[in-house]
Design a protein around this motif. Sequence first.
Motif, PDB file in Angstrom:
ATOM      1  N   LYS A  19      47.665   7.784  12.255  1.00 18.79           N
ATOM      2  CA  LYS A  19      46.746   9.324  13.491  1.00 18.79           C
ATOM      3  C   LYS A  19      47.312   8.684  15.124  1.00 18.79           C
ATOM      4  O   LYS A  19      47.388   8.445  15.635  1.00 18.79           O
ATOM      5  CB  LYS A  19      45.734   9.055  13.621  1.00 18.79           C
ATOM      6  CG  LYS A  19      44.709   9.841  12.504  1.00 18.79           C
ATOM      7  CD  LYS A  19      42.685  10.063  12.628  1.00 18.79           C
ATOM      8  CE  LYS A  19      42.168  10.833  12.157  1.00 18.79           C
ATOM      9  NZ  LYS A  19      40.373  10.522  11.738  1.00 18.79           N
ATOM     10  N   LYS A  49      50.992  16.446  18.738  1.00 18.47           N
ATOM     11  CA  LYS A  49      49.656  17.238  19.587  1.00 18.47           C
ATOM     12  C   LYS A  49      49.726  18.435  19.569  1.00 18.47           C
ATOM     13  O   LYS A  49      50.293  19.187  20.353  1.00 18.47           O
ATOM     14  CB  LYS A  49      49.730  15.979  20.290  1.00 18.47           C
ATOM     15  CG  LYS A  49      48.548  14.496  19.628  1.00 18.47           C
ATOM     16  CD  LYS A  49      48.171  14.476  20.953  1.00 18.47           C
ATOM     17  CE  LYS A  49      47.916  12.509  20.640  1.00 18.47           C
ATOM     18  NZ  LYS A  49      47.652  11.669  21.467  1.00 18.47           N
ATOM     19  N   PHE A  52      44.684  20.502  23.944  1.00 15.34           N
ATOM     20  CA  PHE A  52      43.486  20.247  24.203  1.00 15.34           C
ATOM     21  C   PHE A  52      43.865  18.921  23.090  1.00 15.34           C
ATOM     22  O   PHE A  52      42.636  18.194  23.220  1.00 15.34           O
ATOM     23  CB  PHE A  52      42.698  20.876  23.627  1.00 15.34           C
ATOM     24  CG  PHE A  52      42.451  22.121  24.293  1.00 15.34           C
ATOM     25  CD1 PHE A  52      42.378  22.046  25.669  1.00 15.34           C
ATOM     26  CD2 PHE A  52      42.782  23.085  23.026  1.00 15.34           C
ATOM     27  CE1 PHE A  52      41.525  23.392  25.987  1.00 15.34           C
ATOM     28  CE2 PHE A  52      42.383  24.483  23.854  1.00 15.34           C
ATOM     29  CZ  PHE A  52      42.248  24.387  25.040  1.00 15.34           C
ATOM     30  N   GLY A  53      45.098  18.076  23.074  1.00 13.67           N
ATOM     31  CA  GLY A  53      45.607  16.747  22.230  1.00 13.67           C
ATOM     32  C   GLY A  53      44.709  16.484  20.975  1.00 13.67           C
ATOM     33  O   GLY A  53      44.940  15.513  19.969  1.00 13.67           O
ATOM     34  N   LYS A  54      44.381  17.629  20.162  1.00 13.41           N
ATOM     35  CA  LYS A  54      44.125  18.050  19.069  1.00 13.41           C
ATOM     36  C   LYS A  54      45.705  17.516  18.301  1.00 13.41           C
ATOM     37  O   LYS A  54      46.686  18.394  17.805  1.00 13.41           O
ATOM     38  CB  LYS A  54      44.162  19.572  18.622  1.00 13.41           C
ATOM     39  CG  LYS A  54      43.308  19.220  17.314  1.00 13.41           C
ATOM     40  CD  LYS A  54      42.606  21.199  16.590  1.00 13.41           C
ATOM     41  CE  LYS A  54      42.672  21.034  15.007  1.00 13.41           C
ATOM     42  NZ  LYS A  54      41.673  22.336  14.726  1.00 13.41           N
ATOM     43  N   ILE A  55      45.850  16.679  17.711  1.00  9.28           N
ATOM     44  CA  ILE A  55      46.753  16.641  16.120  1.00  9.28           C
ATOM     45  C   ILE A  55      47.174  17.176  15.351  1.00  9.28           C
ATOM     46  O   ILE A  55      46.089  17.419  14.360  1.00  9.28           O
ATOM     47  CB  ILE A  55      46.552  15.272  15.369  1.00  9.28           C
ATOM     48  CG1 ILE A  55      45.794  13.898  16.835  1.00  9.28           C
ATOM     49  CG2 ILE A  55      47.620  14.706  14.418  1.00  9.28           C
ATOM     50  CD1 ILE A  55      45.759  12.909  15.565  1.00  9.28           C
ATOM     51  N   LYS A  56      48.465  17.862  15.360  1.00 14.97           N
ATOM     52  CA  LYS A  56      49.033  18.738  14.874  1.00 14.97           C
ATOM     53  C   LYS A  56      49.700  18.163  13.165  1.00 14.97           C
ATOM     54  O   LYS A  56      49.636  18.223  12.353  1.00 14.97           O
ATOM     55  CB  LYS A  56      50.321  19.249  14.963  1.00 14.97           C
ATOM     56  CG  LYS A  56      49.350  20.633  16.683  1.00 14.97           C
ATOM     57  CD  LYS A  56      50.302  21.535  17.160  1.00 14.97           C
ATOM     58  CE  LYS A  56      51.874  22.306  16.519  1.00 14.97           C
ATOM     59  NZ  LYS A  56      52.249  22.983  16.698  1.00 14.97           N
ATOM     60  N   GLU A  58      50.275  14.034  11.388  1.00 11.77           N
ATOM     61  CA  GLU A  58      49.985  12.331  12.014  1.00 11.77           C
ATOM     62  C   GLU A  58      51.674  11.702  12.192  1.00 11.77           C
ATOM     63  O   GLU A  58      52.434  12.706  12.001  1.00 11.77           O
ATOM     64  CB  GLU A  58      49.553  11.784  10.477  1.00 11.77           C
ATOM     65  CG  GLU A  58      48.042  12.735  10.494  1.00 11.77           C
ATOM     66  CD  GLU A  58      47.025  11.910   9.513  1.00 11.77           C
ATOM     67  OE1 GLU A  58      47.584  11.560   8.247  1.00 11.77           O
ATOM     68  OE2 GLU A  58      45.848  11.681   9.692  1.00 11.77           O
TER      69      GLU A  58
END
Length: 287
Positions: A19, A49, A52-56, A58
């Motif tokens: 992450k 990302k 809303f900062g969600k990881i697309k 790694e």
Amino acid sequence: MADNAEMVPMDKCGIFTGKSIDEAKRKAADEFQIPLKDISFRVLEDVKKGLFGKIKSEARVWAGYNEPIDLGPSYMEDKRIERVKTAKLNTCKSYLEKVLEKMGIDAEISITIIDSGIFADIDSKGSGAVIGRRGETLDALQYLATLVTNRIEGDYVRVSLDSCGYREKREETLKGLAEKISEKVKKSGRSTVLEPMNPYERRIIHSTVAQIEGVNSKSIGEEPYRKVVIASDNPKKYSNRKNNKNHSNKKNEGPRSLDLKTSFEKDYKKPKPEDDINAGLYGKIEL
């Protein structure tokens, strides 16, 4: 090492994800079992990302390292010990597999190197043939496997065998026996002699009795008939009356003996140090 290190061929290498870049690097260090400073890294892709900062996706890093050229005596000695232990483990497993096959026992062997030596667990699919009467067969296999394993050149290693959790169950049984006999000895003031036991079982008895106030224990006799005596710290005294026949007979009886048959004895070669409860449950077997 720098993040832009070239992906040149190395002794060990791989691609790791996380992450964050740091997390991916830590995974590489855990996998290689060496410090981060000794690893070469190259960042292949940073974390991506979305809203809303969600990881697309790694982070991805390439990591690699080479064995040090200047190994030194300590490194070489560690490698030698590791090779010896591995050779002895393979010898032990091979021997056990052959013996069990000859015995007609279908079993799976899980074997590993532990701090005290080699531990093997034999899953005999519920068959009691591996254990035998009060562990006699298991003790015999353990003894013989120890002899065969230590024919390999190198430091002595201790081989411990178990099957279907027998050792733990037997230990609890012996502890219960020691506690029960100790209470009887404290009440009567008279010693009780147990039937012959092997060094492993005697140590369990000694260790348990040592934790009970008012009683003590010692081993007497020679192998294979060496046995434990549990005695009171305040033994009962008897008078020397000569006219009481019954009293005289009781006095001459000596310590009572408990009829408890026990496990494999004859191949243990007088391991007297078992009387030291700090010696561990399995003592060294002299070849």
